[in-house]
Design a protein around this motif. Structure first.
Motif, PDB file in Angstrom:
ATOM      1  N   THR A 142      61.450  46.916  33.623  1.00 18.08           N
ATOM      2  CA  THR A 142      60.915  46.218  32.459  1.00 18.08           C
ATOM      3  C   THR A 142      59.451  46.567  32.323  1.00 18.08           C
ATOM      4  OG1 THR A 142      62.430  44.412  32.818  1.00 18.08           O
ATOM      5  CG2 THR A 142      60.548  43.995  31.372  1.00 18.08           C
ATOM      6  N   ASN A 161      55.472  52.231  19.353  1.00 21.69           N
ATOM      7  CA  ASN A 161      56.510  51.192  19.437  1.00 21.69           C
ATOM      8  C   ASN A 161      57.792  51.609  18.716  1.00 21.69           C
ATOM      9  OD1 ASN A 161      54.880  49.591  20.967  1.00 21.69           O
ATOM     10  ND2 ASN A 161      54.310  48.204  19.288  1.00 21.69           N
ATOM     11  N   TYR A 164      55.791  54.311  23.495  1.00 31.10           N
ATOM     12  CA  TYR A 164      55.149  53.016  23.636  1.00 31.10           C
ATOM     13  C   TYR A 164      53.807  52.945  22.930  1.00 31.10           C
ATOM     14  CZ  TYR A 164      53.025  55.475  27.648  1.00 31.10           C
ATOM     15  OH  TYR A 164      52.404  56.386  28.470  1.00 31.10           O
ATOM     16  N   TYR A 214      65.821  44.809  23.535  1.00 31.89           N
ATOM     17  CA  TYR A 214      64.654  44.064  23.059  1.00 31.89           C
ATOM     18  C   TYR A 214      65.149  42.897  22.214  1.00 31.89           C
ATOM     19  CZ  TYR A 214      60.512  42.841  20.328  1.00 31.89           C
ATOM     20  OH  TYR A 214      59.496  42.161  19.727  1.00 31.89           O
ATOM     21  N   VAL A 230      68.421  50.506  26.073  1.00 31.58           N
ATOM     22  CA  VAL A 230      67.175  49.808  25.782  1.00 31.58           C
ATOM     23  C   VAL A 230      67.529  48.478  25.131  1.00 31.58           C
ATOM     24  CG1 VAL A 230      65.049  49.828  24.449  1.00 31.58           C
ATOM     25  CG2 VAL A 230      65.823  51.913  25.563  1.00 31.58           C
ATOM     26  N   VAL A 250      60.657  44.654  26.806  1.00 32.63           N
ATOM     27  CA  VAL A 250      61.599  45.729  26.529  1.00 32.63           C
ATOM     28  C   VAL A 250      62.201  46.174  27.851  1.00 32.63           C
ATOM     29  CG1 VAL A 250      61.930  48.027  25.592  1.00 32.63           C
ATOM     30  CG2 VAL A 250      60.342  46.454  24.492  1.00 32.63           C
ATOM     31  N   LEU A 269      54.636  43.029  19.765  1.00 36.00           N
ATOM     32  CA  LEU A 269      55.892  42.688  20.411  1.00 36.00           C
ATOM     33  C   LEU A 269      55.841  41.273  20.961  1.00 36.00           C
ATOM     34  CD1 LEU A 269      56.629  46.008  22.279  1.00 36.00           C
ATOM     35  CD2 LEU A 269      57.439  45.265  20.046  1.00 36.00           C
ATOM     36  N   TYR A 306      64.821  48.650  29.935  1.00 35.98           N
ATOM     37  CA  TYR A 306      65.476  49.951  29.783  1.00 35.98           C
ATOM     38  C   TYR A 306      66.061  50.385  31.112  1.00 35.98           C
ATOM     39  CZ  TYR A 306      61.243  51.928  31.956  1.00 35.98           C
ATOM     40  OH  TYR A 306      60.225  52.225  32.797  1.00 35.98           O
ATOM     41  N   PHE A 335      60.031  48.973  16.655  1.00 39.70           N
ATOM     42  CA  PHE A 335      60.078  47.595  17.134  1.00 39.70           C
ATOM     43  C   PHE A 335      59.157  46.680  16.335  1.00 39.70           C
ATOM     44  CE2 PHE A 335      61.591  49.798  20.967  1.00 39.70           C
ATOM     45  CZ  PHE A 335      62.718  49.035  21.243  1.00 39.70           C
TER      46      PHE A 335
END
Length: 918
Positions: free
Chosen positions: A5, A131, A128, A114, A112, A87, A83, A89, A167
């Motif tokens: 995470t 996003n 990242y 979220y 993934v 998230v 966010l 993964y 995201f």
């Protein structure tokens, strides 16, 4: 493989560290990921900012004042965190973090998550900094594209070729998306490019809309250039046209709307079906409007219109309240015009039919219950209607209805109260019998002398009684007088109260004895008064409450006798058992002549007679609903004998747990008669014989019955008090006989490894659902409304199997029924009925079914009602052809249409209705 995470906002904050951090910091790599290279490491440089006067050296001679602000503003604004959740993964092969590209690479079974969003794919790239996430499938060693991305959010699921999702904005760009079973519906979508605006709106381009399960190569689809898709609500398209086997057709619409709300149906128009008949001209049938009124009930209003002026109106409503009740109400009205106005053969008639079925959930109320089963209407409705052609209804002459409410009042002695309305109707005689209403009260059986604990023994302790009351309001009328003032004027009401008392005990341990008595009080509200005027009897109806009481007593003795015959050890038959149940009873009812009067009339055989010489007895209760009591005492002796013959034979199945199994050789061979002790002649009633002979266990059984009379007939074919054997005949004179049997053949009966469970075979034989007969002997009904006709529908729950064009082992079913009756009560010596009825179906392929039903009347040579059905399952389509080749119901119907409810109006329906002139 472990799940990791990372909070993307943390990575963003690390890239914006305080300018006073002068040394480069390296983002720690994941322990389970492949070590990142040096150039891939993230370097965060110190940010140098001038501090004006603080950075200079001040001299004593410098007159410049240095003013230091108490508040300093950073030239770099801190980015607001976008966010709101972590998230998560994971991947199977590797997870690699690239600090230079600010991306995380996941490969093989990557996932993934979220919030409520989950993405699974063969390869996922997580950016990242922006996003965003990009997911696509991977190619295996053979070059096949596998692990296609699956995007899930809540209950919605999209299967694209690849997807790019943000995201922050929660927008997505989807390539080659697939949506199967949109929101629980049967509709499937495949688009080239889709843009997901938010969690409730998706815009698509170049979309294929179909109900086919094979989205890559559908049998048909609707091609739409632009589509707005709102999951769980609707699908709106621009220019749309239909493709069949990738070939465009001229069928199209400038726009289309598909409701996808699985929680509640959507109101809308019902498209009619066109056609033509010889008597009524061109028509539009089954068109109307569907009203989605609420989650608990709906309404569909449809109708037909014919160019000669005939029309039909229908209203159908389904309702359901979970754990309480459910039902369906249907009303049909047709105005039928034959020929044209002004012509000699012109006629006009109205027909109607009302159906109502209501079922209460057993758990809704343990002490009360309401139920309804109504089939009421014109006697000729199913014969004259061109839009109702169910075989079972057409061949049924009697219709009945019942609406009832019952309630049980619990207590030391439970009381049950039932209020009902009943109806029976004969379509041939058009006579209607209506009970509106009837009420019944039953008090549970009481044992006044039974012990408080333990079993009841002896005559005294087994004495029991109960009470019942039944009140009826009866009407007998015809179609033309139904619910008119004349019908209600001729109504008859009655109340009957009954108190039966009985007891039972054993005699000599093996004989069961029963003693009983019965008291009945009958109350009516109309009686008759008769008088003689000249040579005629005049009857007057007297309105008022009147009653009479009757009583009687009876006794019976019965036992069971077992007889065994054992065979030698090792033989195929171990033993034969004969069970005999004799029963003898006696009953006595006194004469209730106090309710009778005598009239003197002239001799009816002498037209010149004037003086009254003949006596005629009558009762003022004659013609009442409960009838008149008997004015003659009756003491009769009843005799009955029941026989059952069974055998234990070796089981052919060597794997059976028991070596022998029981079979029935003769089932219920019953003989019954009665002897009237008080009669002056013809004391012995005809002997009734009935029984059943099983031929093949659970498959074939011959049922038979006959009547035998010991008395002879005179020249007028009336019974006389002379034995038939003394009149030159045999000991018994056969007054009538009947025999019938039914048998189900199946291809499984001829297979070596066939199923031993015959009940399963019976269930599988019912391929064509018949209306009106549970044994499906008449085959499927010819339904010309476009609905299912008994042809097997596609089972959505079955696994997809390989379909063969032709079955080398063709499954088939054949149902045969034979019946013959003999009538000789008055020397007719005739065969009353003699017929053979059969129906069956053949499965030519996995999706081909051919069936039919017919019969032959051997008494009046000729074929009975015959119908043939052909069906083809076209995966996403159904094709049916129904044909009645001859008789006055000769007709045919061809139908091809899309399966499912959402697109069922896309169909082609062609028919030829029966010719009413026949």
């Amino acid at each position: 493989m472990q799940t990791k995470t990372v909070h993307l906002s943390l990575l963003i904050c690390l890239s914006m560290l305080c300018p006073f951090l002068m040394t480069a910091q390296e983002f720690p790599s994941n322990n389970n990921a492949i070590p990142a290279s040096k150039e891939d490491s993230i370097k965060i440089k110190a940010i140098e900012q001038p501090l004006d006067a603080l950075s200079r050296k001040q001299t004593p001679n410098d007159t410049t004042r240095v003013v230091i602000d108490s508040v300093r503003t950073d030239s770099i604004k801190v980015k607001k965190e976008a966010l709101t959740d972590k998230v998560t993964y994971k991947a199977t092969d590797y997870e690699r973090i690239s600090r230079s590209k600010k991306k995380i690479f996941l490969y093989n079974e990557a996932e993934v998550t979220y919030e409520d969003i989950q993405i699974n794919a063969g390869e996922i790239i997580l950016d990242y900094e922006k996003n965003t996430v990009f997911a696509k499938g991977v190619k295996d060693s053979s070059g096949v594209y596998t692990q296609i991305p699956v995007f899930k959010q809540g209950d919605n699921e999209v299967v694209p070729d690849s997807i790019k999702f943000n995201f922050d904005s929660e927008k997505a760009l989807i390539y080659g998306s697939r949506v199967e079973g949109a929101n629980g519906q049967e509709i499937n979508l495949k688009s080239e490019i889709s843009k997901r605006v938010n969690d409730s709106v998706v815009f698509m381009s170049n979309v294929k809309i179909t109900t086919s399960k094979n989205l890559d190569d559908p049998e048909y689809y609707f091609y739409a250039r632009k589509v707005k898709f709102v999951p769980g609500q609707k699908l709106v398209t621009g220019l749309t046209n239909m493709y069949i086997a990738d070939v465009p057709t001229p069928i199209g619409l400038p726009f289309a709307f598909f409701p996808l709300d699985k929680q509640q149906s959507v109101s809308g128009f019902i498209i009619p079906s066109p056609g033509e008949t010889r008597q009524r001209g061109y028509f539009l049938q089954n068109g109307g409007y569907y009203f989605a009124l609420s989650d608990y009930y709906n309404l569909a209003v449809t109708g037909d219109y014919y160019t000669n002026g005939s029309y039909a109106l229908r209203a159908d409503s389904d309702y359901r309240l979970r754990y309480r009740f459910n039902g369906r109400l249907s009303f049909n009205f047709e105005k039928i015009l034959a020929s044209e106005r002004g012509l000699p053969d012109f006629s006009e008639s109205n027909t109607y039919n009302i159906r109502w079925n209501h079922t209460q959930d057993a758990k809704a109320s343990p002490n009360s219950r309401f139920s309804a089963s109504v089939n009421l209407g014109s006697s000729n409705f199913f014969q004259q209607s061109l839009n109702q052609s169910n075989t079972g209804n057409f061949l049924t002459n009697n219709f009945s209805s019942s609406v009832s409410y019952s309630r049980t009042f619990t207590g030391k002695t439970p009381v049950n109260v039932t209020v009902a309305a009943t109806h029976s109707q004969n379509s041939q005689t058009e006579v209607i019998n209506l009970t509106l209403p009837s009420a019944q009260v039953n008090v549970d059986r009481i044992f006044p002398f039974a012990p408080k604990s333990g079993s009841k023994k002896g005559i005294f302790q087994n004495i029991n009684l109960n009470y019942s009351l039944r009140a009826n309001n009866q009407y007998t009328t015809t179609d033309s007088l139904f619910f008119t003032s004349e019908m209600f004027r001729d109504g008859r009401s009655s109340i009957q109260q009954t108190i039966p008392i009985s007891t039972n005990f054993k005699i000599a341990k093996y004989i069961s004895a029963t003693l009983s008595a019965n008291y009945t009080e009958n109350t009516v509200f109309k009686t008759i008064d008769q008088r003689v005027e000249g040579r005629e009897i005049v009857r007057d109806t007297i309105n008022g409450i009147d009653s009479y009481r009757t009583y009687g007593t009876s006794a019976s003795l019965g036992t069971t006798i077992y007889g065994f015959f054992n065979f030698k050890k090792g033989s195929k038959i171990e033993s034969i058992r004969h069970v005999v149940r004799p029963n003898i009873g006696i009953s006595y009812t006194p004469a209730f002549d106090q309710f009778f009067e005598t009239l003197l009339i002239p001799d009816p055989n002498d037209p010149t007679a004037i003086e009254p010489t003949e006596e005629v007895e009558f009762s003022r209760f004659d013609g009442s609903p409960l009838g008149a009591p008997s004015n003659r005492k009756n003491a009769s002796l009843s005799l009955s004998l029941s026989n059952v013959v069974e055998a234990k034979v070796k089981d052919k199945d060597t794997s059976a747990t028991e070596e022998y199994r029981k079979i029935t050789l003769l089932r219920n061979l019953n003989l019954r008669t009665a002897y009237n002790i008080t009669a002056d002649s013809l004391r012995l009633a005809p002997i009734s014989v009935s029984g059943a002979i099983p031929i093949i266990d659970n498959k074939l059984e011959i049922n038979f019955s006959a009547g035998l009379d010991i008395y002879a007939l005179n020249s007028n074919n009336r019974r006389i008090n002379t034995l038939n054997i003394n009149n030159g005949g045999s000991l018994f004179r056969i007054t009538g006989a009947r025999a019938n049997f039914g048998y189900n053949f199946s291809s499984k009966d001829f297979e070596r490894n066939k199923d031993k469970n015959r009940e399963t075979d019976r269930t599988q034989n019912q391929t064509f659902a018949a209306g009106g007969r549970p044994d499906n002997l008449f085959g499927g009904g010819v339904d010309i409304t476009g609905n299912s006709n008994g042809l097997p529908e596609d089972d959505e729950d079955q696994e997809e199997q390989e379909v063969e064009f032709y079955n080398f082992k063709i499954p088939w079913n054949l149902r045969v029924s034979y019946e013959v009756s003999y009538v000789n009560s008055a020397r007719q010596n005739n065969i009353g009925s003699h017929s053979l009825v059969f129906s069956g179906d053949i499965e030519l392929g996995k999706r081909w079914t051919v069936g039919g039903s017919s019969g032959y009347d051997l008494a009046n040579p000729g074929f009975t009602f015959t119908s043939l059905q052909f069906g083809r399952d076209l995966e996403s389509w159904n094709l049916r052809f129904n044909w009645v080749p001859f008789s006055n119901r000769s007709s045919w119907n061809f139908f091809i249409g899309i399966k499912g409810n959402l697109l069922r109006d896309i169909k082609y329906d062609k028919r030829r209705a029966p010719d009413e002139r026949l």
